[in-house]
Design a protein around this motif. Structure first.
Motif, short mmCIF file in Angstrom:
data_model
loop_
_atom_site.label_atom_id
_atom_site.label_comp_id
_atom_site.label_asym_id
_atom_site.label_seq_id
_atom_site.Cartn_x
_atom_site.Cartn_y
_atom_site.Cartn_z
N PRO A 184 -53.58 53.32 4.33
CA PRO A 184 -52.61 54.42 4.24
C PRO A 184 -51.59 54.29 3.12
CG PRO A 184 -52.17 53.02 6.15
CD PRO A 184 -53.49 52.61 5.61
N ASP A 185 -51.33 53.06 2.66
CA ASP A 185 -50.32 52.86 1.62
C ASP A 185 -50.94 52.65 0.24
OD1 ASP A 185 -48.21 52.98 3.49
OD2 ASP A 185 -48.52 50.88 4.02
N ARG A 186 -52.18 53.02 0.10
CA ARG A 186 -52.91 52.73 -1.15
C ARG A 186 -52.24 53.37 -2.36
NH1 ARG A 186 -57.53 55.04 -3.48
NH2 ARG A 186 -57.59 56.57 -1.79
N ALA A 187 -51.87 54.65 -2.26
CA ALA A 187 -51.25 55.34 -3.40
C ALA A 187 -49.90 54.72 -3.75
CB ALA A 187 -51.10 56.82 -3.09
N LYS A 188 -49.10 54.40 -2.74
CA LYS A 188 -47.79 53.79 -3.00
C LYS A 188 -47.95 52.41 -3.65
CE LYS A 188 -45.48 56.13 0.86
NZ LYS A 188 -44.78 55.92 2.16
N LEU A 189 -48.92 51.65 -3.17
CA LEU A 189 -49.15 50.32 -3.74
C LEU A 189 -49.63 50.42 -5.18
CD1 LEU A 189 -50.86 48.69 -0.64
CD2 LEU A 189 -48.61 48.09 -1.57
N MET A 190 -50.44 51.44 -5.48
CA MET A 190 -50.91 51.63 -6.85
C MET A 190 -49.74 51.92 -7.79
SD MET A 190 -53.83 54.28 -8.21
CE MET A 190 -52.88 55.71 -7.68
N GLN A 191 -48.80 52.75 -7.34
CA GLN A 191 -47.62 53.04 -8.15
C GLN A 191 -46.76 51.79 -8.33
OE1 GLN A 191 -46.99 55.84 -9.79
NE2 GLN A 191 -48.95 56.66 -9.04
N LEU A 192 -46.65 51.00 -7.27
CA LEU A 192 -45.88 49.75 -7.36
C LEU A 192 -46.54 48.79 -8.34
CD1 LEU A 192 -43.35 48.49 -6.08
CD2 LEU A 192 -44.85 47.45 -4.36
N ASN A 208 -73.31 48.55 8.92
CA ASN A 208 -74.71 48.11 8.98
C ASN A 208 -75.50 48.51 7.73
OD1 ASN A 208 -76.88 46.78 10.19
ND2 ASN A 208 -77.63 48.66 11.17
N LEU A 209 -74.89 48.29 6.57
CA LEU A 209 -75.56 48.47 5.29
C LEU A 209 -75.30 47.23 4.44
CD1 LEU A 209 -74.69 52.16 4.29
CD2 LEU A 209 -76.98 51.26 4.79
N PRO A 210 -76.19 46.93 3.50
CA PRO A 210 -75.92 45.78 2.63
C PRO A 210 -74.74 46.04 1.71
CG PRO A 210 -77.89 46.96 1.90
CD PRO A 210 -77.50 47.55 3.21
N LEU A 211 -73.95 45.01 1.47
CA LEU A 211 -72.81 45.10 0.58
C LEU A 211 -73.21 44.75 -0.85
CD1 LEU A 211 -69.74 43.51 2.41
CD2 LEU A 211 -69.77 45.71 1.24
N TYR A 212 -72.67 45.52 -1.79
CA TYR A 212 -72.85 45.19 -3.20
C TYR A 212 -71.74 44.24 -3.66
CZ TYR A 212 -72.89 45.69 -8.26
OH TYR A 212 -72.90 45.43 -9.60
N ALA A 213 -70.50 44.55 -3.26
CA ALA A 213 -69.37 43.73 -3.69
C ALA A 213 -68.18 43.99 -2.80
CB ALA A 213 -69.01 44.00 -5.15
N VAL A 214 -67.24 43.07 -2.82
CA VAL A 214 -65.95 43.22 -2.14
C VAL A 214 -64.86 42.99 -3.17
CG1 VAL A 214 -64.38 42.32 -0.38
CG2 VAL A 214 -66.85 42.43 0.08
N THR A 215 -63.90 43.90 -3.25
CA THR A 215 -62.73 43.70 -4.11
C THR A 215 -61.48 43.72 -3.23
OG1 THR A 215 -62.50 46.07 -4.58
CG2 THR A 215 -63.82 44.76 -6.12
N VAL A 216 -60.53 42.91 -3.58
CA VAL A 216 -59.24 42.87 -2.90
C VAL A 216 -58.16 42.92 -3.98
CG1 VAL A 216 -57.67 41.56 -1.43
CG2 VAL A 216 -60.12 41.58 -0.92
N THR A 217 -57.19 43.83 -3.81
CA THR A 217 -56.15 44.01 -4.82
C THR A 217 -54.78 43.83 -4.18
OG1 THR A 217 -57.57 45.62 -5.94
CG2 THR A 217 -55.26 45.55 -6.61
N ALA A 218 -53.89 43.14 -4.90
CA ALA A 218 -52.53 42.92 -4.43
C ALA A 218 -51.56 43.23 -5.57
CB ALA A 218 -52.33 41.48 -3.97
N VAL A 219 -50.46 43.87 -5.24
CA VAL A 219 -49.37 44.03 -6.19
C VAL A 219 -48.83 42.64 -6.53
CG1 VAL A 219 -47.08 45.02 -6.55
CG2 VAL A 219 -48.79 46.27 -5.23
#
Length: 211
Positions: free
Chosen positions: A136-144, A15-26
């Motif tokens: 939960p897999d954010r760090a692993k995905l970043m390494q990938l 319930n707050l205004p959004l500034y932006a949305v980002t989506v990242t994929a390997v």
């Protein structure tokens, strides 16, 4: 893949205004997506109240969300992002494609951009100060991504967002700042050189604006 429902649920909960949305994929099909919702708002650093002491407010941390639904083409992710951005009234969607940053010749700036795309800002602050981590897999995905490259999408919502009051005139929007499906903008194939920037224009002005 319906990203809109999950994003809308997060917006309703926070319930707050959004500034932006980002989506990242390997840059590998059928891997989890990481979405980060960047909120516009501030909160007190602590609920403790001290007489005569002005406790400063801090920016509300972003929300990281992981999408594990199967997908088999980047065009499918593009289509899901375009549908979500269209319904939320975004003026445009930006897709950035980046190469692996763990290869010889990659710069420190490329490595930093990769970390930031997955919500790792490298400022030494505890994670709960800048990000509520629901991926939960954010760090692993970043390494990938460091070894395979990645794609990152960004859009700024008008409906439920900060841009409701600041956005440029847009004749495609409904009264609430959103739009109804279907989105008329089709996905574009990935670039042949696996690097670069693609911008999907969603908004339009169909009238003459007088000074």
């Amino acid at each position: 893949m319906d990203l809109f429902d999950t994003l809308h649920e997060q917006m309703t909960t926070v319930n707050l205004p959004l500034y932006a949305v980002t989506v990242t994929a390997v840059a590998r099909v059928n891997t989890p997506l990481v979405a980060i919702l960047h909120w516009h708002g501030f909160r007190r650093a602590t609920p403790l109240a001290l007489p005569g002491v002005d406790i400063p407010r801090r920016p509300v941390p972003g929300s990281a969300v992981q999408f594990a639904q199967p997908w088999h083409s980047f065009e499918a992710v593009d289509a899901a992002l375009l549908d979500a951005a269209w319904q939320l009234g975004a003026w445009e969607v930006e897709r950035v494609e980046r190469r692996a940053c763990s290869v010889i010749g990659a710069s420190a700036g490329e490595a930093l951009a990769c970390r930031q795309a997955f919500g790792d800002y490298g400022d030494g602050a505890p994670g709960d100060q800048h990000l509520i981590d629901g991926a939960p897999d954010r760090a692993k995905l970043m390494q990938l991504a460091a070894h395979n490259g990645y794609l990152r999408w960004l859009f700024r919502p008008v409906k439920g967002g900060l841009w409701r009051a600041l956005a440029e005139p847009d004749d495609t929007l409904d009264a609430d700042g959103g739009r109804r499906l279907p989105c008329p903008v089709p996905p574009k194939p990935r670039r042949a050189d696996t690097a670069g920037r693609t911008v999907y224009r969603l908004g339009a002005i169909r009238r003459i604006l007088l000074p």
